[in-house]
Design an enzyme around this catalytic site. Structure first.
Site, PDB file in Angstrom:
ATOM      1  N   GLY A 132       1.666   1.047  -0.329  1.00 15.75           N
ATOM      2  CA  GLY A 132       3.008   1.554  -0.636  1.00 15.75           C
ATOM      3  C   GLY A 132       3.887   0.461  -1.213  1.00 15.75           C
TER       4      GLY A 132
ATOM      5  N   ARG B 166      -4.227   2.777  -3.176  1.00 16.02           N
ATOM      6  CA  ARG B 166      -4.743   2.552  -1.824  1.00 16.02           C
ATOM      7  C   ARG B 166      -6.269   2.529  -1.758  1.00 16.02           C
ATOM      8  NH1 ARG B 166      -0.864   2.533   1.964  1.00 16.02           N
ATOM      9  NH2 ARG B 166       1.036   3.743   1.621  1.00 16.02           N
TER      10      ARG B 166
ATOM     11  N   ASP C 212      -3.986  -3.241   6.102  1.00 11.81           N
ATOM     12  CA  ASP C 212      -5.265  -2.718   5.605  1.00 11.81           C
ATOM     13  C   ASP C 212      -5.696  -3.442   4.327  1.00 11.81           C
ATOM     14  OD1 ASP C 212      -5.652  -0.841   7.621  1.00 11.81           O
ATOM     15  OD2 ASP C 212      -4.477   0.688   6.590  1.00 11.81           O
TER      16      ASP C 212
ATOM     17  N   LYS D 102       2.856  -7.864   2.569  1.00 18.37           N
ATOM     18  CA  LYS D 102       3.786  -6.839   2.086  1.00 18.37           C
ATOM     19  C   LYS D 102       3.784  -5.644   3.017  1.00 18.37           C
ATOM     20  CE  LYS D 102       2.466  -3.321   0.888  1.00 18.37           C
ATOM     21  NZ  LYS D 102       1.854  -2.019   0.556  1.00 18.37           N
ATOM     22  N   THR D 103       4.875  -5.058   3.269  1.00 14.45           N
ATOM     23  CA  THR D 103       5.031  -3.691   3.796  1.00 14.45           C
ATOM     24  C   THR D 103       6.431  -3.523   4.368  1.00 14.45           C
ATOM     25  OG1 THR D 103       4.345  -1.938   5.281  1.00 14.45           O
ATOM     26  CG2 THR D 103       3.905  -4.155   6.076  1.00 14.45           C
TER      27      THR D 103
ATOM     28  N   ASP E  45       7.132  -1.541   6.474  1.00 16.26           N
ATOM     29  CA  ASP E  45       6.974  -1.176   7.888  1.00 16.26           C
ATOM     30  C   ASP E  45       7.229  -2.354   8.837  1.00 16.26           C
ATOM     31  OD1 ASP E  45       6.160   1.144   6.709  1.00 16.26           O
ATOM     32  OD2 ASP E  45       4.160   1.192   7.582  1.00 16.26           O
TER      33      ASP E  45
HETATM   34  P1  FBP Z   1       1.917   0.172   3.395  1.00 20.65           P
HETATM   35  O1  FBP Z   1       1.308  -0.094   4.722  1.00 20.65           O
HETATM   36  O2  FBP Z   1       0.940   0.330   2.319  1.00 20.65           O
HETATM   37  O3  FBP Z   1       2.964  -0.823   3.050  1.00 20.65           O
HETATM   38  O4  FBP Z   1       2.630   1.591   3.498  1.00 20.65           O
HETATM   39  C1  FBP Z   1       3.911   1.794   3.887  1.00 20.65           C
HETATM   40  C2  FBP Z   1       4.300   3.245   3.866  1.00 20.65           C
HETATM   41  O5  FBP Z   1       5.535   3.338   3.211  1.00 20.65           O
HETATM   42  C3  FBP Z   1       4.362   3.861   5.259  1.00 20.65           C
HETATM   43  O6  FBP Z   1       5.581   3.587   5.897  1.00 20.65           O
HETATM   44  C4  FBP Z   1       4.163   5.315   4.970  1.00 20.65           C
HETATM   45  O7  FBP Z   1       3.683   6.026   6.092  1.00 20.65           O
HETATM   46  C5  FBP Z   1       3.165   5.283   3.868  1.00 20.65           C
HETATM   47  O8  FBP Z   1       3.377   4.075   3.163  1.00 20.65           O
HETATM   48  C6  FBP Z   1       3.283   6.437   2.917  1.00 20.65           C
HETATM   49  O9  FBP Z   1       2.240   6.357   2.025  1.00 20.65           O
HETATM   50  P2  FBP Z   1       2.157   7.077   0.616  1.00 20.65           P
HETATM   51  O10 FBP Z   1       2.968   6.262  -0.337  1.00 20.65           O
HETATM   52  O11 FBP Z   1       0.720   7.019   0.299  1.00 20.65           O
HETATM   53  O12 FBP Z   1       2.726   8.446   0.796  1.00 20.65           O
END
Ligand code: FBP
Length: 558
Positions: free
Chosen positions: A86, A150, A181, A207-208, A210
């Site tokens: 993300g 992803r 991941d 990065k994230t 979260d």
């Molecule tokens: P990352 O772990 O890849 O940084 O993802 C963060 C995130 O924004 C989460 O908070 C959320 O649940 C997920 O990506 C949503 O994923 P997608 O963009 O595939 O809908």
């Protein structure tokens, strides 16, 4: 291009760097610490077996004018870069920092962007990253310079194809900018390249939004600062709207796949009536019913004062932490991994629900049947390539509203509640992932990118770029690298035991949670919301460069 005035102004921003990274690259050195071993002692032997080449490497710190020289700093290097998972504000500045480092080392060095995430390396979809391209994206949000994805590199064919791509481009290194991941994938790729004597280093960047890729070496992942500032601005505005209109309870689900760091940080910034922290729900083994009781307690107390409005913050990952739901999801994961093909052949939602219901244990089946039909369907949507439930697509906020309404109706029947309950639901997530990076994230990301270059120049592989001491001014930040394997443990994924980087959940003994716990009883009743307003880019440092409450509390600077 249609540039907004802010975009033009942000082009002129020069990110601040840690002192060790300022000056000629020839002066860069590294100092090695003792071997960094995985925290989970029980998993060490297995990790050593899985990562014979990478296991037991040392943490390194970047220094200037001393230490081991970063021997390759002046070489013409070819490096590939990947944005994974993300988006998070600041990703473009990681690329800018890496690019500037490479060019400062040797103008003949080149940077190649692999498009659309790790799949771009496997499929060799690339783009040359030129000075002109980088300049168009400096200090801006988004991952659109090269795109993200992803894809998990996991099959032997994928690893072979990644190696072919690396050879074709004569890569010296690949930098993977991603979350837990993606960096697990980076560790596997580093091990594979080393085992094959490919001469291609792999460096990760944390990065994230979260905020759950953190440990003693990684104080925060990039993007968390900006995203939480943006969500806090919106929650502050919603709270003020609630207090103005005095007629709605706002249930706001906040992104963050697993950990509740975002929810906790936004609560610390805005003082809502209720903020649920998944980790606490799990620790106290609270059922969904008990969570609803907590919400109702605030609603009742406020109704007695004639305040039939309020704000409830719900972490996106809550559903996976409620013990009975966690058990149900674990069963669903195993079931979908085992019977994925048959399940995948089903078309209608009713058919899918029936298929699942017929195969669950009696306890899980009862719970599944008690959930609203939409939630039942959302729970069996495809897992992401890393086996994660797509919690952003599960409408937990609506589930809680429905349960709260039902409970209030019961309480009203018993004469315990005479208030009026009306509600609005919100989901804040995607709004924050591509925002203009705050000054903090713009600086942090640039430093992480520049550090990634320095680690490559020092001949290291299998490391995560690390910049520490982040609650201090940028000049005092400490740059270095931490071995990826040292952050790993063994977890159950897709129905099998896998080595993964351990997700950092909210520490219930930590300072941010303690600060929240000390205040929440009074927030439950009060309408004195805190309204943080928008992130600021220009002006005094205490306004523009202030890190998150989480970071300030964790470092004793709040
Ligand atoms: P990352 O772990 O890849 O940084 O993802 C963060 C995130 O924004 C989460 O908070 C959320 O649940 C997920 O990506 C949503 O994923 P997608 O963009 O595939 O809908």
């Amino acid at each position: 291009m249609n540039l907004s005035p802010l975009q033009k102004a942000r082009y002129a921003y020069t990110p601040k760097l840690p002192a060790a990274l300022v000056g000629p690259v020839a002066g860069l050195g590294i100092e090695r610490g003792p071997a960094a071993l995985p925290a989970a002692e029980a998993d060490r032997a297995r990790l050593k077996e899985l990562f014979p080449a990478s296991y037991g490497a040392s943490r390194v710190t970047l220094v200037r004018g001393r230490g081991e020289a970063a021997g390759r700093a002046g070489e013409a290097l070819t490096v590939g870069v990947i944005l994974s998972g993300g988006p998070a504000p600041g990703g473009h500045n990681v690329i800018a920092g890496l690019f500037d480092g490479l060019k400062a080392g040797n103008p003949a060095s080149s940077l190649i962007g692999f498009r659309g995430g790790p799949g771009g390396l496997v499929e060799d979809k690339s783009i040359a990253i030129t000075a002109e391209l980088v300049d168009r994206y400096r200090n801006t949000g988004g991952f659109d310079m090269i795109g993200s994805g992803r894809t998990k590199i996991e099959t032997p064919e994928q690893f072979e194809k990644a190696l072919e791509t690396a050879k074709r481009h004569k890569l010296d290194a690949v930098v993977i900018i991603g979350g837990d991941d993606s960096n697990t994938n980076a560790a596997l790729l580093a091990e594979f390249f080393t085992a094959r004597r490919a001469g291609v280093a792999v460096i990760g960047v944390p990065k994230t939004i979260d905020g759950d890729l953190k440990n003693e070496d990684i104080e925060t992942s990039f993007g968390f600062d900006t995203a939480t500032k943006l969500y806090a601005e919106l929650v502050g505005n919603i709270a003020r709207d609630a207090a103005s209109g005095r007629k709605y309870w706002h249930f706001v689900k906040l992104m963050g796949r697993s950990a509740s760091h975002i929810c906790l940080e936004v609560a610390l910034q805005t003082h809502p009536n209720v903020a649920l922290i998944s980790e606490e729900v799990e620790a106290n083994k609270r059922s969904l019913g008990a969570v609803v009781e907590e919400i109702c307690a605030s609603i009742l107390a406020r109704a007695q004062k004639g305040e039939n409005f309020g704000v409830v913050l719900v972490p996106e990952g809550l559903i996976e932490f409620v013990p009975e739901m966690k058990a149900l999801i674990a069963e669903l994961n195993e079931l979908l991994a085992r019977e994925g093909e048959a399940f995948g052949a089903l078309v209608g939602a009713d058919e899918k629900r029936a298929f699942v219901a017929a195969r669950l244990s009696s306890e899980a089946g009862k719970l599944y049947a008690s959930l609203p039909a939409e939630i039942q369907v959302q729970l069996v949507w495809d897992r992401d390539p890393h086996g994660n439930v797509q919690v952003s697509r599960i409408e937990t906020e609506k589930l809680l509203v429905a349960m709260t309404k039902a409970r209030l109706a019961e309480l009203a029947k018993q004469g315990a509640y005479t208030g009026k309950f009306d509600y609005q639901t919100h989901f804040l997530g995607y709004e924050g992932r591509c925002a203009f990076p705050s000054n903090f994230d713009a600086d942090y990301c640039y430093a992480l990118g520049y550090t990634a270059f320095a680690l490559i120049a020092a001949g290291l592989s299998g490391y995560l770029s690390s910049v520490k001491n982040l609650a201090s001014p940028a000049s005092e930040w400490i740059a270095g690298g931490v071995p990826l394997v040292s952050m790993m443990n063994i977890e159950r994924r897709h129905g099998a035991d896998k080595p993964v980087i351990k997700k950092a959940l909210v520490d219930l003994a930590g300072a941010p949670f303690a600060a929240f716990a000390a205040e929440r009883t009074s927030w439950a009743q009060s309408s004195e919301y805190r309204v943080p307003g928008p992130a600021q880019y220009f002006g005094p440092a205490e306004l523009c460069d202030r890190p998150t409450e989480t970071l300030l509390l964790e470092t004793g600077r709040a």
